[in-house]
Write a protein that holds these residues in place. Structure first.
Motif, PDB file in Angstrom:
ATOM      1  N   LYS A  54       0.822  -1.219   0.000  1.00 36.69           N
ATOM      2  CA  LYS A  54       0.000   0.000   0.000  1.00 36.69           C
ATOM      3  C   LYS A  54       0.859   1.274   0.000  1.00 36.69           C
ATOM      4  O   LYS A  54       0.637   2.206   0.765  1.00 36.69           O
ATOM      5  N   LEU A  55       1.850   1.272  -0.887  1.00 34.38           N
ATOM      6  CA  LEU A  55       2.779   2.397  -0.990  1.00 34.38           C
ATOM      7  C   LEU A  55       2.203   3.504  -1.864  1.00 34.38           C
ATOM      8  O   LEU A  55       1.352   3.256  -2.725  1.00 34.38           O
ATOM      9  N   ASP A  56       2.680   4.725  -1.646  1.00 38.39           N
ATOM     10  CA  ASP A  56       2.324   5.845  -2.504  1.00 38.39           C
ATOM     11  C   ASP A  56       3.001   5.675  -3.858  1.00 38.39           C
ATOM     12  O   ASP A  56       3.892   4.835  -4.019  1.00 38.39           O
ATOM     13  N   HIS A  57       2.628   6.512  -4.822  1.00 38.53           N
ATOM     14  CA  HIS A  57       3.212   6.405  -6.164  1.00 38.53           C
ATOM     15  C   HIS A  57       4.731   6.527  -6.105  1.00 38.53           C
ATOM     16  O   HIS A  57       5.442   5.753  -6.726  1.00 38.53           O
ATOM     17  N   PHE A  58       5.240   7.508  -5.372  1.00 40.15           N
ATOM     18  CA  PHE A  58       6.687   7.672  -5.187  1.00 40.15           C
ATOM     19  C   PHE A  58       7.028   7.408  -3.729  1.00 40.15           C
ATOM     20  O   PHE A  58       6.355   7.909  -2.831  1.00 40.15           O
ATOM     21  N   GLU A  59       8.075   6.623  -3.529  1.00 37.85           N
ATOM     22  CA  GLU A  59       8.579   6.316  -2.189  1.00 37.85           C
ATOM     23  C   GLU A  59      10.090   6.447  -2.193  1.00 37.85           C
ATOM     24  O   GLU A  59      10.727   6.350  -3.242  1.00 37.85           O
ATOM     25  N   LYS A  60      10.659   6.661  -1.036  1.00 37.11           N
ATOM     26  CA  LYS A  60      12.113   6.768  -0.905  1.00 37.11           C
ATOM     27  C   LYS A  60      12.756   5.425  -1.252  1.00 37.11           C
ATOM     28  O   LYS A  60      12.288   4.367  -0.822  1.00 37.11           O
ATOM     29  N   ALA A  61      13.838   5.480  -2.016  1.00 36.14           N
ATOM     30  CA  ALA A  61      14.548   4.265  -2.423  1.00 36.14           C
ATOM     31  C   ALA A  61      15.048   3.488  -1.204  1.00 36.14           C
ATOM     32  O   ALA A  61      15.030   2.257  -1.196  1.00 36.14           O
ATOM     33  N   GLU A  62      15.480   4.205  -0.171  1.00 34.77           N
ATOM     34  CA  GLU A  62      15.945   3.544   1.058  1.00 34.77           C
ATOM     35  C   GLU A  62      14.833   2.690   1.669  1.00 34.77           C
ATOM     36  O   GLU A  62      15.070   1.571   2.109  1.00 34.77           O
ATOM     37  N   LYS A  63      13.630   3.210   1.702  1.00 31.04           N
ATOM     38  CA  LYS A  63      12.486   2.491   2.263  1.00 31.04           C
ATOM     39  C   LYS A  63      12.196   1.234   1.442  1.00 31.04           C
ATOM     40  O   LYS A  63      11.976   0.158   1.998  1.00 31.04           O
ATOM     41  N   ILE A  64      12.196   1.372   0.128  1.00 34.16           N
ATOM     42  CA  ILE A  64      11.916   0.236  -0.750  1.00 34.16           C
ATOM     43  C   ILE A  64      12.978  -0.840  -0.565  1.00 34.16           C
ATOM     44  O   ILE A  64      12.669  -2.027  -0.466  1.00 34.16           O
ATOM     45  N   LYS A  65      14.227  -0.421  -0.530  1.00 35.78           N
ATOM     46  CA  LYS A  65      15.331  -1.369  -0.377  1.00 35.78           C
ATOM     47  C   LYS A  65      15.181  -2.155   0.931  1.00 35.78           C
ATOM     48  O   LYS A  65      15.359  -3.378   0.954  1.00 35.78           O
ATOM     49  N   LYS A  66      14.807  -1.488   2.010  1.00 36.55           N
ATOM     50  CA  LYS A  66      14.619  -2.160   3.305  1.00 36.55           C
ATOM     51  C   LYS A  66      13.451  -3.134   3.254  1.00 36.55           C
ATOM     52  O   LYS A  66      13.541  -4.250   3.773  1.00 36.55           O
ATOM     53  N   LEU A  67      12.343  -2.724   2.653  1.00 33.37           N
ATOM     54  CA  LEU A  67      11.181  -3.606   2.556  1.00 33.37           C
ATOM     55  C   LEU A  67      11.501  -4.871   1.752  1.00 33.37           C
ATOM     56  O   LEU A  67      11.155  -5.972   2.167  1.00 33.37           O
ATOM     57  N   VAL A  68      12.154  -4.708   0.635  1.00 34.35           N
ATOM     58  CA  VAL A  68      12.474  -5.850  -0.232  1.00 34.35           C
ATOM     59  C   VAL A  68      13.518  -6.747   0.422  1.00 34.35           C
ATOM     60  O   VAL A  68      13.452  -7.973   0.288  1.00 34.35           O
ATOM     61  N   SER A  69      14.442  -6.173   1.140  1.00 32.51           N
ATOM     62  CA  SER A  69      15.483  -6.973   1.810  1.00 32.51           C
ATOM     63  C   SER A  69      14.913  -7.912   2.854  1.00 32.51           C
ATOM     64  O   SER A  69      15.498  -8.935   3.162  1.00 32.51           O
ATOM     65  N   LYS A  70      13.753  -7.574   3.399  1.00 33.26           N
ATOM     66  CA  LYS A  70      13.107  -8.401   4.415  1.00 33.26           C
ATOM     67  C   LYS A  70      12.364  -9.601   3.829  1.00 33.26           C
ATOM     68  O   LYS A  70      11.985 -10.493   4.561  1.00 33.26           O
TER      69      LYS A  70
END
Length: 71
Positions: A54-70
């Protein structure tokens, strides 16, 4: 999420952070070419981004990287 997609997302996030800094924002389209050559993979990314996280259209790359790493 497929391993190949996970690796691609992390690689793109890392590259964008190096290029533009830790405040850079991305949409899920950043992980794909300008042409729709793999619609199933695009839908997998979109489903994860929009429905699962449920992310917004644009999100911080750091946030995405952390989510995917999990994953």
């Amino acid at each position: 999420m497929r391993k190949a997609l996970k690796e691609k997302i992390i690689e793109v996030c890392h590259r964008k952070i190096e290029q533009k800094g830790t405040n850079v924002g991305l949409s899920f389209y950043a992980f794909f070419a300008n042409k729709n050559d793999d619609p199933e993979l695009l839908m997998e990314a979109a489903t994860w981004w929009i429905l699962t996280e449920k992310l917004d259209h644009f999100e911080k790359a750091e946030k995405i990287k952390k989510l995917v790493s999990k994953l």
